[in-house]
Design a protein around this motif. Structure first.
Motif, PDB file in Angstrom:
ATOM      1  N   LEU A 198       0.840  -1.190   0.000  1.00  0.00           N
ATOM      2  CA  LEU A 198       0.000   0.000   0.000  1.00  0.00           C
ATOM      3  C   LEU A 198       0.875   1.239   0.000  1.00  0.00           C
ATOM      4  N   SER A 199       0.301   2.359  -0.379  1.00  0.00           N
ATOM      5  CA  SER A 199       1.088   3.598  -0.466  1.00  0.00           C
ATOM      6  C   SER A 199       1.183   4.327   0.863  1.00  0.00           C
ATOM      7  N   VAL A 200       0.459   3.849   1.881  1.00  0.00           N
ATOM      8  CA  VAL A 200       0.477   4.476   3.200  1.00  0.00           C
ATOM      9  C   VAL A 200       0.659   3.405   4.264  1.00  0.00           C
ATOM     10  N   ARG A 219       6.861   4.378  -2.611  1.00  0.00           N
ATOM     11  CA  ARG A 219       7.756   4.184  -1.471  1.00  0.00           C
ATOM     12  C   ARG A 219       9.216   4.137  -1.900  1.00  0.00           C
ATOM     13  N   GLY A 220       9.538   4.861  -2.966  1.00  0.00           N
ATOM     14  CA  GLY A 220      10.905   4.907  -3.447  1.00  0.00           C
ATOM     15  C   GLY A 220      11.347   3.671  -4.201  1.00  0.00           C
TER      16      GLY A 220
END
Length: 248
Positions: free
Chosen positions: A65-67, A188-189
């Motif tokens: 997930l992005s968070v 997330r890079g």
């Protein structure tokens, strides 16, 4: 499928003379036998969701997930406040009717009403929701809303190509795998290749019947174990000549 030919003898897609576009999703409540879906409300849901997510032993549920994960309720509340204000993605909470508590969230996103395309995403299920009847019914309710109430032609499920549980879930729910978009995004890079899955409107009637068959209380024994799998229900409904369904 036979193609039509234009005046230049070129193959073209099927005519859609009555297509006027789909409707935008709204902040509606959808009720089922085991769960209810309702729009995210921070004061109503934040503490319950944070508590439910803390049942997990570690942060692996947030890897793709992005968070998250969120160390404190205040941090999660800030995230949920932003989610509740968004129109695309439009976030919903999944409520367990047995306890009355929120046990997970998902969203309708990448909303393209003009072309009738919409995606379910930001699927964030707590341990209280995973591998339960609620998880399946929640998606069935959302699918009914998308196809029957809003009139979409295509319902998508996308995930990190390395997220094997998500890809397996998409296939279990009856989505068709369509391929990998390489280097689709940076998150997330790190690189993410994205796996695409979809259900189209002509496939929906068979899936609707299969979900109803699987969710029927008679499909579960006294211990709550399924008697017939969802895959078996889908296969039986798909075998009917009046209910076309693509293979996953």
């Amino acid at each position: 499928m036979a193609s039509r030919l234009n005046e230049y003898q070129q193959p073209i897609g099927a005519a859609l003379p009555d297509w006027r576009g789909a409707r935008l999703p709204e902040r509606v409540t959808l009720a089922g036998r085991y769960c209810r879906i309702e729009p995210i409300a921070v004061e109503r849901h934040a503490a319950e969701l944070f508590e439910a997510y803390r049942d997990a032993p570690d942060g692996r549920d947030w890897t793709y997930l992005s968070v998250g994960p969120f160390a404190t309720l205040d941090a999660y509340r800030t995230h949920l406040t932003s989610a509740a204000q968004s129109r695309d993605p439009m976030h919903y909470a999944v409520i367990d009717l047995a306890t009355g508590k929120a046990v997970g969230t998902f969203a309708l996103m990448r909303i393209d009403a003009a072309n009738g395309v919409i995606e379910v995403g930001h699927v964030t299920y707590s341990p209280r929701l995973k591998r339960t009847r609620i998880a399946t019914e929640a998606l069935a309710l959302l699918m009914k809303y998308v196809f029957e109430d809003l009139g979409y032609r295509r319902f998508e499920w996308k995930c990190d190509a390395l997220n094997e549980p998500s890809r397996a879930a998409a296939l279990r729910y009856g989505f068709t795998f369509e391929g990998i978009f390489r280097q689709a995004i940076v998150t997330r890079g790190r690189n993410r290749d994205t796996a695409w899955h979809s259900i189209i409107d002509s496939e929906y009637p068979a899936l609707r019947a299969a979900y109803a068959r699987w969710l029927d209380p008679h499909n579960f024994d006294a211990r709550g174990q399924q008697i017939e799998t969802l895959a078996s229900c889908i296969a039986k409904e798909a075998s009917r000549p009046d209910r076309p369904l693509a293979s996953g």
